[in-house]
Design a protein around this motif. Structure first.
Motif, mmCIF file in Angstrom:
data_model
loop_
_atom_site.group_PDB
_atom_site.id
_atom_site.type_symbol
_atom_site.label_atom_id
_atom_site.label_comp_id
_atom_site.label_asym_id
_atom_site.label_seq_id
_atom_site.Cartn_x
_atom_site.Cartn_y
_atom_site.Cartn_z
ATOM 1 N N ASN A 103 -4.836 3.409 -7.069
ATOM 2 C CA ASN A 103 -4.375 4.630 -7.026
ATOM 3 C C ASN A 103 -5.372 5.748 -7.508
ATOM 4 O O ASN A 103 -5.728 7.263 -6.565
ATOM 5 C CB ASN A 103 -3.082 5.447 -7.506
ATOM 6 C CG ASN A 103 -1.709 4.411 -6.576
ATOM 7 O OD1 ASN A 103 -1.988 4.347 -5.960
ATOM 8 N ND2 ASN A 103 -0.945 3.913 -7.891
ATOM 9 N N GLN A 108 -6.200 10.020 -6.688
ATOM 10 C CA GLN A 108 -4.407 9.607 -7.099
ATOM 11 C C GLN A 108 -4.124 9.806 -8.037
ATOM 12 O O GLN A 108 -4.370 8.486 -8.365
ATOM 13 C CB GLN A 108 -3.344 9.519 -5.622
ATOM 14 C CG GLN A 108 -4.205 10.143 -4.260
ATOM 15 C CD GLN A 108 -3.582 9.046 -3.280
ATOM 16 O OE1 GLN A 108 -2.750 8.225 -3.305
ATOM 17 N NE2 GLN A 108 -3.858 9.786 -1.974
ATOM 18 N N PRO A 110 -1.022 9.177 -9.836
ATOM 19 C CA PRO A 110 0.255 8.171 -9.521
ATOM 20 C C PRO A 110 1.408 8.900 -9.597
ATOM 21 O O PRO A 110 1.132 9.921 -10.872
ATOM 22 C CB PRO A 110 0.536 7.153 -10.461
ATOM 23 C CG PRO A 110 -0.703 6.110 -10.596
ATOM 24 C CD PRO A 110 -1.575 7.757 -10.893
ATOM 25 N N GLU A 205 5.284 2.745 -12.382
ATOM 26 C CA GLU A 205 5.435 3.531 -10.753
ATOM 27 C C GLU A 205 5.506 3.295 -9.698
ATOM 28 O O GLU A 205 5.810 1.962 -9.256
ATOM 29 C CB GLU A 205 3.173 2.866 -10.673
ATOM 30 C CG GLU A 205 1.826 3.091 -12.320
ATOM 31 C CD GLU A 205 0.709 2.682 -11.831
ATOM 32 O OE1 GLU A 205 0.164 2.275 -10.818
ATOM 33 O OE2 GLU A 205 0.287 2.545 -12.854
ATOM 34 N N GLN A 206 5.238 4.181 -8.683
ATOM 35 C CA GLN A 206 5.655 4.189 -7.670
ATOM 36 C C GLN A 206 4.513 3.857 -6.492
ATOM 37 O O GLN A 206 3.923 4.131 -6.156
ATOM 38 C CB GLN A 206 6.604 5.392 -6.689
ATOM 39 C CG GLN A 206 7.404 6.250 -7.151
ATOM 40 C CD GLN A 206 8.635 7.818 -6.801
ATOM 41 O OE1 GLN A 206 8.922 8.236 -8.220
ATOM 42 N NE2 GLN A 206 7.202 8.307 -6.217
ATOM 43 N N PRO A 207 5.140 2.925 -6.227
ATOM 44 C CA PRO A 207 3.866 2.306 -4.834
ATOM 45 C C PRO A 207 4.286 3.280 -3.620
ATOM 46 O O PRO A 207 4.754 3.568 -3.211
ATOM 47 C CB PRO A 207 5.246 0.826 -4.411
ATOM 48 C CG PRO A 207 6.274 0.125 -5.565
ATOM 49 C CD PRO A 207 6.041 1.855 -5.464
ATOM 50 N N GLU A 208 2.558 3.288 -2.911
ATOM 51 C CA GLU A 208 1.937 4.087 -2.061
ATOM 52 C C GLU A 208 3.376 3.910 -1.274
ATOM 53 O O GLU A 208 4.074 2.921 -0.604
ATOM 54 C CB GLU A 208 0.934 3.371 -1.579
ATOM 55 C CG GLU A 208 0.677 4.198 -0.479
ATOM 56 C CD GLU A 208 -1.246 3.964 -0.172
ATOM 57 O OE1 GLU A 208 -1.259 4.750 0.962
ATOM 58 O OE2 GLU A 208 -1.140 2.929 -0.082
ATOM 59 N N GLY A 209 3.771 4.428 -0.570
ATOM 60 C CA GLY A 209 4.553 5.415 0.509
ATOM 61 C C GLY A 209 6.275 5.655 0.674
ATOM 62 O O GLY A 209 7.292 5.340 0.486
ATOM 63 N N THR A 211 9.293 7.527 -2.328
ATOM 64 C CA THR A 211 9.130 8.681 -2.210
ATOM 65 C C THR A 211 10.601 8.852 -3.031
ATOM 66 O O THR A 211 11.625 8.071 -2.686
ATOM 67 C CB THR A 211 9.415 9.670 -1.804
ATOM 68 O OG1 THR A 211 10.147 9.146 -0.606
ATOM 69 C CG2 THR A 211 7.672 9.988 -0.829
#
Length: 263
Positions: A103, A108, A110, A205-209, A211
């Motif tokens: 990230n 970016q 996270p 941490e929120q994974p990519e994609g 929300t």
């Protein structure tokens, strides 16, 4: 009763080790601090297993995370010397870090997700309803413009652009607006005859994609069951929460930080 998720077991074990290894004159400080607003003064949970009254933990909390749990993140706008000096250290959640490098390499920072679970309902000796989901917040970002005054904790808050409109909820502790949680906070309500319950908070941490909206869709929470904060998800969906399934569905990695109190 679902088997306790490995993420919870590992976190509690690491917090126990942390507490035992700390000098009694210097209480252990967990990687996640829990900040409750309240009168006459707010309450902050830094030490794992801190006892709280129902009133002290009645209102939705905010959070701050230790810089040492963010050892692979390069944060703009502030000097985080604890991060570089602890670069190779594991977080105090007891988990190795992963995902941050990718990230951050892409420029970016996270986003984060925090969940609160009661591990002992209705009684610690007979937890047939465990765990109960007490809150779930997503789309939290690091407040990189400032550090907590108490040695290297960074606040988590909702994205500013997400906190606009009627969905924003005022938070008394820090005065900002924040988005409506995925699952609104429900304060501790152990039965009067029960011994204290453990209320554990885990942060990822929120994974990519992923929300907040994606979490609602995956969990089937798009249909409101009530209009009051904390009542947007009924008790039936909170009881016997399947934490392992939740983590698999969202592809969550290791716990970044965590803490718990008892009530």
């Amino acid at each position: 009763m679902p088997k306790q998720a490995s993420s919870i077991t590992t976190l509690l074990s690491s917090l126990s080790v942390l507490a035992k290894a700390t000098n009694p004159s210097r209480p252990a400080r967990a990687s996640l601090r829990i900040h409750f607003p309240g009168s006459p003064s707010p309450t902050t949970v830094s030490t794992p297993g801190t006892p709280l009254t129902k009133d002290a933990a009645a209102l939705p909390p905010s959070y701050s995370i230790s810089a040492t749990a963010l050892s692979n993140i390069t944060l703009p706008n502030c000097d985080l010397s604890p991060v570089s000096s602890h670069h190779s250290s594991p977080s105090s959640s007891g988990h190795s870090r992963r995902g941050s490098e990718a990230n951050n390499a892409a420029g970016q920072i996270p986003h984060y997700m925090v969940i609160c679970l009661d591990l002992d309902p209705p009684f610690p000796s007979f937890p047939v309803l465990a765990p109960i989901l007490h809150s779930l917040e997503a789309d939290l970002r690091l407040v990189t413009e400032e550090l907590d005054a108490d040695e290297g904790y960074i606040y988590l808050t909702a994205d500013e652009e997400e906190a606009l409109g009627n969905e924003g909820i005022s938070h008394p502790t820090r005065g900002e607006r924040r988005t409506k949680p995925v699952v609104g906070y429900m304060g501790p309500k152990p039965p009067g005859v029960s011994s204290p319950h453990r209320y554990v908070f885990l942060c990822w941490e929120q994974p990519e994609g992923v929300t907040g909206q994606k979490v609602r869709e995956v969990l089937g929470l798009n249909n409101d069951e009530g209009g009051e904060e904390g009542e947007d998800v009924g008790l039936a969906k909170r009881v016997r929460w399947d934490q392992d399934s939740f983590e698999r569905m969202l592809g969550l990695g290791n716990v970044v930080a965590g803490n718990y109190f008892v009530c």
